[in-house]
Design an enzyme around this catalytic site. Structure first.
Site, short mmCIF file in Angstrom:
data_model
loop_
_atom_site.label_atom_id
_atom_site.label_comp_id
_atom_site.label_asym_id
_atom_site.label_seq_id
_atom_site.Cartn_x
_atom_site.Cartn_y
_atom_site.Cartn_z
N LYS A 13 0.82 -1.22 0.00
CA LYS A 13 0.00 0.00 0.00
C LYS A 13 0.86 1.27 0.00
CE LYS A 13 -2.47 -0.62 3.76
NZ LYS A 13 -1.91 -1.86 4.31
N ARG A 88 -9.55 0.62 9.12
CA ARG A 88 -9.00 -0.70 9.36
C ARG A 88 -10.01 -1.62 10.04
NH1 ARG A 88 -3.19 0.52 9.06
NH2 ARG A 88 -1.97 -1.37 9.29
N ARG A 127 11.22 -6.14 4.49
CA ARG A 127 11.01 -4.69 4.48
C ARG A 127 12.10 -3.95 5.26
NH1 ARG A 127 5.11 -2.32 4.94
NH2 ARG A 127 5.05 -3.24 7.02
N ARG A 160 11.59 -2.08 10.76
CA ARG A 160 10.59 -1.47 11.63
C ARG A 160 10.31 -2.40 12.81
NH1 ARG A 160 5.40 0.50 8.28
NH2 ARG A 160 4.30 -0.76 9.82
N ARG A 171 -0.25 -8.68 13.76
CA ARG A 171 -0.78 -7.75 12.75
C ARG A 171 -1.60 -8.49 11.71
NH1 ARG A 171 3.98 -4.50 10.44
NH2 ARG A 171 2.38 -3.13 9.61
#
Ligand code: AMP
Length: 216
Positions: A13, A88, A127, A160, A171
Site C-alpha cells: 500500500k 481498518r 522490508r 521497523r 498484525r
C-alpha cells in the site's frame, strides 16, 4: 478524487500510495505514518499509539478517527485524498462515511491490493526503512543499490519494530479478523476495485492507474 487503499500489512500500500500521490496530485494520508511521526516527536498521541503499535494491535478507534477527521478538514484535502491504512475496521469505515456525508462528499473508489498470506509474510521479513528520510525498500522486490544504505539520501536502513516476526503474526491476525471484513463492506457499496498485488510493483501501479483514470 477520494480513494481508500485497502490491503493487508505488507501488501504494498505504502509504495503504491506514494506513486498515486505524485501522479494524481492528491495528499497521501497514512495513519501509520502519522502515528510513527508522533512517536518520533514524543507527543502524547505518539505515547498512546506506541502502546498498541508495538504489540501489533490497532490503536483505539476514538484516537484514530479523530486524527483522520481533523486531517481531512485541512485545505489540501478539498480536491481529494488517498487514505492508506484507514479505515481498518467496520467502525472506522462507518465513522468515515458519516464524516464525508457531513461534508457532502463520498468515496469514489476503494482499491484492494490482493496478496496471498505466504507472499505477505515473505515481504514483511524483507522490508527495510531509511532511518533518515523514511523511504521504504524491500529485499524481495525493491532492493537498495548498496546493502543497508538508502539510495536517496545515504541513510542507514532499519527493520521497523513492528515488522519483527512476533509482532507480524499479531498484525496479520488483526487484519484477518478486523480489516478483511471491509472488503465485503465496500463491495456492498459497489465501490470496491480489486487489483492483483502479487505482480511487480510497476505492474500493480499500472493496473491501479487504469482504474483510477475514470475518477480524475
Ligand atoms: P501501517 O504503517 O499502516 O502498517 O500501521 C502501523 C501500525 O499503526 C498498525 O499496525 C496499527 O498498530 C497502527 N495503525 C495504523 N493505522 C491504523 C488504524 N486505521 N487504526 C488503528 N491502528 C492503526
Amino acid at each position: 478524487m477520494r480513494i481508500v487503499l485497502l490491503g493487508s500489512p505488507g501488501s504494498g500500500k505504502g509504495t503504491q500510495a506514494s506513486c498515486i500521490e505524485k501522479e494524481f496530485g492528491i495528499p497521501h494520508i497514512s495513519t501509520g505514518d502519522i502515528f510513527r511521526d508522533n512517536i518520533s516527536r514524543n507527543t502524547a498521541i505518539g505515547a498512546e499509539a506506541k502502546k498498541f503499535i508495538e504489540r501489533g494491535l490497532l490503536v483505539p478507534d476514538s484516537l484514530t478517527v479523530s486524527i483522520v477527521e481533523s486531517r481531512l478538514l485541512e485545505e489540501d484535502c478539498n480536491e481529494g485524498f488517498l487514505l492508506d491504512g484507514f479505515p481498518r475496521n467496520i467502525a472506522q469505515a462507518e465513522a468515515l462515511d458519516k464524516d464525508l456525508e457531513k461534508m457532502g462528499k463520498k468515496l469514489d473508489a476503494v482499491v484492494n491490493l490482493e496478496v496471498s498470506a505466504e507472499t505477505i509474510i515473505e515481504r514483511m521479513a524483507g522490508r527495510r526503512i531509511c532511518s533518515d528520510c523514511g523511504e521504504s525498500y524491500n529485499l524481495c522486490f525493491l532492493k537498495p543499490a548498496a546493502d543497508g544504505i538508502c539510495d536517496k539520501c545515504g541513510g542507514k536502513l532499519y527493520i521497523r519494530e513492528d515488522d519483527k516476526p512476533e509482532t507480524v503474526m499479531n498484525r496479520l491476525n488483526v487484519y484477518k479478523n478486523q480489516t478483511f471484513p471491509l472488503i465485503d463492506y465496500y463491495k456492498g457499496k459497489g465501490i470496491l476495485i480489486s487489483v492483483n498485488g502479487e505482480q511487480p510493483a510497476d505492474k500493480v501501479y499500472g493496473d491501479i492507474c487504469r482504474v483510477l483514470e475514470r475518477f480524475k
